[in-house]
Motif scaffolding. Structure first.
Motif, PDB file in Angstrom:
ATOM      1  N   PRO A 165       0.854  -1.196   0.000  1.00  0.00           N
ATOM      2  CA  PRO A 165       0.000   0.000   0.000  1.00  0.00           C
ATOM      3  C   PRO A 165       0.883   1.237   0.000  1.00  0.00           C
ATOM      4  O   PRO A 165       1.966   1.249   0.583  1.00  0.00           O
ATOM      5  CB  PRO A 165      -0.805  -0.113   1.287  1.00  0.00           C
ATOM      6  CG  PRO A 165      -0.150  -1.151   2.105  1.00  0.00           C
ATOM      7  CD  PRO A 165       0.660  -2.010   1.205  1.00  0.00           C
ATOM      8  N   ILE A 166       0.389   2.256  -0.652  1.00  0.00           N
ATOM      9  CA  ILE A 166       1.200   3.434  -0.929  1.00  0.00           C
ATOM     10  C   ILE A 166       1.763   4.067   0.349  1.00  0.00           C
ATOM     11  O   ILE A 166       2.904   4.510   0.395  1.00  0.00           O
ATOM     12  CB  ILE A 166       0.349   4.446  -1.737  1.00  0.00           C
ATOM     13  CG1 ILE A 166       1.204   5.559  -2.279  1.00  0.00           C
ATOM     14  CG2 ILE A 166      -0.803   4.987  -0.939  1.00  0.00           C
ATOM     15  CD1 ILE A 166       1.907   5.148  -3.529  1.00  0.00           C
ATOM     16  N   ALA A 167       0.970   4.063   1.430  1.00  0.00           N
ATOM     17  CA  ALA A 167       1.417   4.734   2.655  1.00  0.00           C
ATOM     18  C   ALA A 167       2.651   4.060   3.236  1.00  0.00           C
ATOM     19  O   ALA A 167       3.463   4.688   3.908  1.00  0.00           O
ATOM     20  CB  ALA A 167       0.290   4.748   3.685  1.00  0.00           C
TER      21      ALA A 167
ATOM     22  N   LEU B 117       5.198   3.087   1.713  1.00  0.00           N
ATOM     23  CA  LEU B 117       6.425   3.592   1.095  1.00  0.00           C
ATOM     24  C   LEU B 117       6.965   4.780   1.874  1.00  0.00           C
ATOM     25  O   LEU B 117       8.117   5.171   1.705  1.00  0.00           O
ATOM     26  CB  LEU B 117       6.146   3.992  -0.352  1.00  0.00           C
ATOM     27  CG  LEU B 117       5.774   2.822  -1.257  1.00  0.00           C
ATOM     28  CD1 LEU B 117       5.466   3.315  -2.653  1.00  0.00           C
ATOM     29  CD2 LEU B 117       6.919   1.809  -1.312  1.00  0.00           C
ATOM     30  N   ASN B 118       6.127   5.370   2.717  1.00  0.00           N
ATOM     31  CA  ASN B 118       6.592   6.482   3.537  1.00  0.00           C
ATOM     32  C   ASN B 118       7.620   6.037   4.550  1.00  0.00           C
ATOM     33  O   ASN B 118       8.466   6.812   4.959  1.00  0.00           O
ATOM     34  CB  ASN B 118       5.409   7.113   4.278  1.00  0.00           C
ATOM     35  CG  ASN B 118       4.858   8.303   3.549  1.00  0.00           C
ATOM     36  OD1 ASN B 118       5.617   9.070   2.964  1.00  0.00           O
ATOM     37  ND2 ASN B 118       3.551   8.455   3.558  1.00  0.00           N
ATOM     38  N   TYR B 119       7.517   4.780   5.008  1.00  0.00           N
ATOM     39  CA  TYR B 119       8.441   4.372   6.071  1.00  0.00           C
ATOM     40  C   TYR B 119       9.208   3.109   5.761  1.00  0.00           C
ATOM     41  O   TYR B 119      10.024   2.678   6.556  1.00  0.00           O
ATOM     42  CB  TYR B 119       7.696   4.251   7.405  1.00  0.00           C
ATOM     43  CG  TYR B 119       6.412   3.461   7.373  1.00  0.00           C
ATOM     44  CD1 TYR B 119       5.180   4.109   7.351  1.00  0.00           C
ATOM     45  CD2 TYR B 119       6.422   2.073   7.358  1.00  0.00           C
ATOM     46  CE1 TYR B 119       4.001   3.393   7.324  1.00  0.00           C
ATOM     47  CE2 TYR B 119       5.251   1.353   7.335  1.00  0.00           C
ATOM     48  CZ  TYR B 119       4.033   2.015   7.320  1.00  0.00           C
ATOM     49  OH  TYR B 119       2.875   1.298   7.288  1.00  0.00           O
ATOM     50  N   ALA B 120       8.915   2.489   4.633  1.00  0.00           N
ATOM     51  CA  ALA B 120       9.606   1.228   4.334  1.00  0.00           C
ATOM     52  C   ALA B 120      10.956   1.486   3.676  1.00  0.00           C
ATOM     53  O   ALA B 120      11.157   2.489   3.001  1.00  0.00           O
ATOM     54  CB  ALA B 120       8.738   0.382   3.423  1.00  0.00           C
TER      55      ALA B 120
END
Lengths: 351, 661, 239
Positions: A340-342, A344-347
């Motif tokens: 899920p796109i969100a 990518l904020n922390y991965a």
């Protein structure tokens, strides 16, 4: 939308290591600037720390030493490596203790820690270190291996940092990547730690109405083998598993190169508890502790002992508050299962 | 007809609402001009950040048409930014790929549009954020509702203060006129007691008519009596009941109610603390040794317990001190307590400050009640007590919302300081209005332990006290002072909103007590009303087990209001009956015991509720307490509803219900 | 009596006006807060992004002072919003390590007293290891406050005066009605229906009981003296 979301995953985890302490209490001293204990003048003599490594210097030791530097605490380190043989601990101690006179001993991994401090139920006159505080790092299951009767307190001169990510935090991360109703897991039935993880998975599954399909490895005598592990993977897929979870299982780690490709071939997304699986074993995603941070956590406990003079028995054994989510995008592409796109904020994305 | 005061109240409510609506409209315009552009700028920033993330997904290899969780991501962004009506992702071809929210209602709303590009810079689509132009004005609307409440409440306060500001002479004239007009409007031809004062010229003609009628009535009655005409006497008697002929309507006793403004202000000071006290106690306790629920209940329990325990001994003390010094010392003590509460650095000191306030509160209450009793007698006494009760009720109506707003806007310590200030104002008002020397009228009111013991042996009294009186106060204090504020706080309501919920109970009480008292008299069924009231309030609380939502909290509060209104006056009447039946000194003992038991209920309620809430949760705790009330009522009913038949009227007993808090 | 009434009306008018003033002021404060939160949220997003990058680097073992690439990131983020004066990364003691404004390096950010918006940077132990600090032009807040204040003043003053005047007018009207009611009450013929019905009932019973047959609606008793006789005439004249 940031790493705090992962923190949120961790906070609700009832993370066993936090028992007896208030959430956030740990962060407070540094936040208010008081953990940085009287630098310079107040500390006339540097503290002496003996570091017993297992396979040379790693990020753990780097994090450990950096923590003292960042807090301006003078420390004299003496590092000895046992070259993957805990049997060398005894002679090293015999040689070093009388001359170096350490204020604290740092140990890497379960074998070193046990060689130094022994199990907690060893008789009082057994030949282990009793009078010098021991801080360990990278012990996966201190309770199971009898380093401590509980994570809240070792009841003796020992404390440390655990590097495993709590099972329910991993389950939640897995769920945010791709929701599941059934999760398959392969494990060695002779490893108590793995069995405990399966139980935790089942408890979590009960809460979200998901089933855990636990597949033990084939045993020959009391040793697990990799026989038929590819079939196990295909079977789990056939039973409708949405995920294959790979716990921090010592034997399983040796056959990642068979499990990963089988799962990929079967179109089964995999979630691993170790970084190694993500990087070498064709795993899709994993939530892991950064070794550097584990070292820092161990160092923070050493600081509590040395500077704030808290007895080790009063310092709980803890794991980190935040973990790293690693996604192998090549596998995601092959499976067609994108994060899920969100996330990518922390991965951290491996491409 | 509507009196001047009533009329102007309605008028001001209308005027205030229109003026505030006008300001709301102005605020909307101001927001449109100043804040809307800023919101659009923020929307641009958020859209840019989202477009960045979507671009990053492309960079790491997620195909644009295979993006996962975009709607969820947008939904989270909307949750964090409620002023965005809609966030969507539109492909370069114009197809909507993901969306959160719905801007269908906002045709011309401003929007931010930021392109999403792939690593080579090719435009794949756009992130579009539509701003909700009404979001900011909704906040203003909420504030204006607060203000409207303050307005209405300050109106009520003003009506109380008018009694003080205008002075008894001036307002007395107006009241004399209104009282006569109201009586005529209801078809009551009774004579009006009391000196019309300055209004003599105005009311003279009316009084002459009524007096003449009364004299003729007396003549005819005397004649009929002389004849021994029973039938005629019966008809005359019937006429008297219907029209009030031959009766004299008591005026409000002015000397007795001189204490009213001071008492009102003092009560208001305590009522201010209701909505925020539990939360404040929790905050100050921090993460100490106590559980949060216990920390919230301890100050309330300590307060109630001290008030209950001081009740009996203070009756004597206030008599020895004199009513005025008693009031002044009490108010001073309470003000000190409020001040200490505001600045108290530790939980222990805070509880201590509340105890000091409680001692002051008890002294003020006992002294005020004593003053009313000293200066009135007979029927005028229950009228005076009714006025006294109304002041307390209005205070409990107005205090919580005002206190809530102050606590929300300025913080709880400021609200405590406001209470301290009010208590000091009450002190000054008491110095100005209460007479220096105390004329003692009536029998000594001192009640000793022996009297209480004697009273406890009165037949049927214990079943009433412990089956109904105690559980009723127990439920009331548990629900209104602890459970509801804490639960509403947990549900995210502000102190101001909690204060408004806390108004439900006193509003219903003020409106319904006279009605139910009259009903109980009419059907001569006071015991049944006591039981029915307990059952209504108990079931209201038990309903919480169905669904602990805001709707059921309101149901519980409404049921509590109606239930208490049904039973409270009848309870007092029954107790008074018992007292009268015993007669002599033991009567005072019965009343003293009744108040003591009631107040113990007030203290035990929050204590048990705090414990129950911590152990079994809000819904179960409320349900359990409701069950206790119903069980108590059942016990009382089973004990045979042993009501001594005395002509004591519940409606007059309603007047003495001054100690509801 | 008249003085009392006027005094009452004045008190009520004051209350109405005070409430309107209150409402206007609270509205102003609410709008002001909304304005500030919108602006700060916008800058907060930029600060958050920098904090995220710093946290990820910290978790990989790059100590904050070593994250030198942050300067360019701070520069970039600060340039996007013209109202941002500077964007700093400070360590946990508040010493600026990197900044979009080179003059700020090494100073203690808390000491410059400027209006700053901060976001913490935490390590994996959940310890705060630093802060991202955004300083923005206070002029944009002041300008917004002034605009909002002006807009509301224009609305609030007429509303305040209107509410006060309306209260006085209605108060006087009610007072006049009361006076009229008092005058009418002097004449039983003009009494409210309930009172007239009660009076009629009383007279009927009295007449029957007394066994007399007085005629008509003459006022009861022996006091139909001057005033009450004049009552009806007066009310008729007025009607």
């Amino acid at each position: 939308m940031d790493r705090r979301s992962l923190l949120a995953l961790g906070l609700g985890a009832g993370a066993v290591g936090l028992a007896g302490r208030l959430p956030g209490a740990h962060g407070q001293p540094a936040a208010s600037g008081q953990a940085a204990p009287a630098p310079g003048a107040a500390q006339a003599q540097p503290f002496r720390i003996l570091m017993l490594t297992f396979r040379g210097d790693t990020d753990v030791e780097r994090g450990f030493r950096d923590y003292f530097a960042a807090n301006e605490i003078k420390v004299e380190f003496l590092t000895r490596d046992v070259e993957r043989d805990a049997g060398r601990v005894k002679p090293i101690l015999a040689e070093v203790l009388p001359t170096f006179k350490p204020n604290l001993i740092y140990t890497y991994g379960t074998p070193n820690t046990l060689a130094v401090a022994g199990p907690y139920d060893a008789p009082p006159d057994s030949p282990y270190v009793h009078d010098i505080p021991v801080v360990f790092a990278l012990v996966a299951a201190p309770v199971q291996v009898k380093i401590a009767p509980s994570l809240a307190s070792s009841g003796r001169n020992v404390t440390g940092a655990v590097h495993v990510v709590p099972t329910d935090v991993q389950m939640r991360a897995m769920q945010s990547y791709k929701p599941f109703r059934k999760v398959g897991v392969i494990y060695s039935p002779n490893e108590r730690n793995s069995v405990a993880i399966i139980e935790e998975m089942k408890a979590f599954g009960a809460g979200i109405d998901a089933t855990v399909i636990a597949q033990p490895l084939t045993m020959v005598g009391n040793r697990p083998t990799g026989d038929g592990v590819e079939d196990f993977v295909r079977n789990l897929k056939a039973q409708g598993a949405d995920w294959l979870y790979l716990p921090a299982d010592t034997f399983l780690a040796t056959i990642f190169d068979r499990v990963g490709p089988a799962a990929l071939a079967a179109g089964l997304p995999t979630f691993g508890a170790t970084e190694f699986f993500l990087r070498e074993g064709l795993g899709l995603v994993g939530l892991v502790s950064r070794y550097y941070s584990v070292g820092q956590l161990a160092a923070s406990k050493a600081v509590e002992i040395l500077v704030q003079r808290v007895p080790p028995r009063d310092i709980p054994i803890e794991t980190l508050r935040r973990f790293a989510l690693i996604i192998n995008m090549n596998i995601a592409k092959q499976l067609g299962v994108y994060p899920p796109i969100a996330m990518l904020n922390y991965a951290e994305v491996i491409t | 007809m509507i009196g001047l005061r009533g009329g102007i109240t309605i008028a001001i409510v209308l005027i205030l609402c229109s003026a505030l609506a006008f300001i709301g409209w102005g605020a909307e315009r101001a927001a449109q001009r100043t804040i809307a552009p800023e919101i659009l700028a923020k929307a641009n920033t958020v859209a840019r950040s989202a477009a960045d993330l979507l671009g990053r997904a492309g960079t790491v290899g997620v195909p644009f048409d295979r993006l996962v969780g975009v709607s969820d991501y947008f939904q989270n962004l909307r949750a964090a930014n409620p002023e965005f009506a809609q966030i969507s992702l539109v492909s370069a071809a114009g197809a909507e790929l993901a969306r959160a929210g719905d801007a269908a209602g906002f045709a011309d709303a401003p929007q931010a549009r930021i392109p999403v590009a792939d690593p080579s810079g090719r435009r794949l689509g756009d992130v579009v954020i539509v701003v909700d132009p009404t979001a900011v004005t909704a906040q203003v609307g909420a504030v204006l509702v607060d203000v409207a409440f303050i307005g209405i409440v300050s109106l009520l306060v003003a009506l109380e203060l008018v009694a003080l500001v205008v002075g008894s002479r001036g307002i007395g004239a107006l009241m004399a006129v209104e009282r006569r007009l109201k009586a005529l409007g209801r078809g009551v031809l009774a004579r009006q007691e009391g000196n019309p004062g300055a209004a003599g010229t105005l009311v003279g003609p009316i009084d002459r008519q009524v007096n003449a009628l009364a004299e003729r009535h007396a003549e005819i009655r005397a004649a009929a009596e002389a004849r021994g005409d029973a039938a005629a006497l019966a008809r005359l008697g019937d006429l008297e009941t219907r029209t009030g002929l031959g009766r004299v309507q008591a005026a409000e006793s002015e000397a007795a109610i001189a204490v009213r403004p001071a008492l009102f202000l003092f009560m208001l000071a305590e009522e201010l603390t209701r909505p925020f006290l539990p939360r404040f106690a929790q905050t100050i306790a921090g993460s100490g040794a106590f559980s949060p629920d216990f920390a919230a209940s301890l100050p309330i329990v300590a307060f109630m317990a001290v008030v209950a325990l001081c009740q009996v001994p203070f009756a004597g003390i206030s008599e020895r001190l004199g009513r005025r010094p008693g009031f002044v010392i009490g108010a001073l003590l309470a003000a000190t307590g409020y001040g200490l509460s505001a600045v108290s650095p530790s939980y222990g000191l805070f509880v201590g400050a509340r105890v000091a306030t409680a001692v002051g509160y008890a002294l003020v209450f006992v002294s005020s009640q004593g003053h009313v009793v000293d200066f009135s007698a007979g029927a005028a006494r229950s009228a005076a007590l009714a006025v006294f009760v109304r002041a307390i009720m209005v205070a409990s109506l107005c205090g919580p919302p005002i206190g809530g707003v102050i606590a929300d806007r300025l913080g709880a310590p400021s609200a405590f300081m406001a209470s301290a200030g009010l208590a000091l104002v009450a002190l000054v008002v008491a110095l100005l209005t209460l007479p220096k020397t105390v004329r003692r009228a009536g029998a000594g009111a001192g009640v000793g332990l022996a009297d209480l013991k004697g009273a406890a042996r009165a037949p049927g009294l214990m079943a009433l006290l412990f089956g109904c009186a105690f559980p009723a106060k127990f439920l009331f204090a548990a629900l209104c002072f602890l459970l509801v504020p804490l639960e509403l706080q947990r549900l995210g309501y502000s102190s101001a909103a909690i204060g408004r919920f806390q108004m439900i109970y006193p509003i219903i009480m003020v409106l319904a007590v006279p009605f139910f008292a009259a009903m109980a008299d009419r059907f001569d069924a006071r015991g049944s009303f006591v039981v029915a009231g307990a059952v209504v309030s108990g079931f209201g609380a038990m309903a919480m087990v169905l669904n602990p939502s805001i709707a059921f909290i309101v149901v519980a509060l409404v049921a509590l209001g109606y239930g208490q209104a049904m039973s409270i006056a009848s309870q007092s009447a029954l107790v008074a009956d018992t007292a009268a039946a015993l007669g002599g000194g033991r009567a005072a003992g019965v009343l003293g015991l009744f108040r003591l038991v009631e107040r113990s209920g007030n203290a035990a309620g929050p204590a048990s509720a705090g414990f129950l809430m911590a152990t079994i949760g809000f819904a179960a705790a409320t349900t359990l307490i409701g069950t206790v009330v119903v069980a108590g009522a059942a016990l009382f009913a089973l004990s045979g509803l042993r009501t001594a038949h005395h002509p004591r009227r519940a409606s007059s007993a309603a007047a003495s219900e001054g100690s509801s808090a | 009596m008249a003085r009392t009434t006027l005094g009452l009306i004045a008190v009520f008018a004051l209350i109405a006006a005070a409430c309107v003033a209150f409402g206007a002021y609270f509205s102003y404060v609410t709008l002001l807060n909304a304005h500030r939160s919108v602006i700060e949220a916008r800058f907060g997003i930029a600060a958050e992004r920098v904090a995220d990058v710093a946290e990820q680097a910290a978790s990989l073992g790059i100590a904050l002072p070593a994250q030198s690439t942050l300067t360019s990131l701070l520069d970039r983020e600060a340039r996007v919003e013209p109202a941002i004066r500077s964007m700093d990364l400070a360590d946990e003691r508040g010493i600026v390590l990197f900044s979009s404004d080179p003059a700020r390096l090494g100073i203690a950010e808390a000491q410059d007293g400027g209006r700053g918006l901060t976001r913490p940077v935490r390590n994996d132990l959940n310890e705060v290891v630093g802060h991202v600090v955004v300083r923005y032009d206070p002029q944009i807040l002041a300008a917004g406050a002034a605009a909002l204040g002006n807009d509301l003043k224009v609305i609030a003053l007429p509303a305040l005066i209107g509410a006060g005047v309306a209260t006085i007018v209605i108060g006087l009207l009610l007072a006049a009605l009361l006076r009229r009611a008092v005058r009418r009450a002097a004449d039983p013929g003009a009494w409210p229906p309930a009172a007239r019905a009660a009076l009629a009932a009383a007279e009927r019973v009295h007449n029957e009981v007394a066994g007399k047959s007085r005629s008509g609606k003459s006022p009861p008793g022996k006091s139909p003296s001057g005033k009450s006789a004049r009552g009806p005439a007066e009310s008729r004249r007025r009607a």
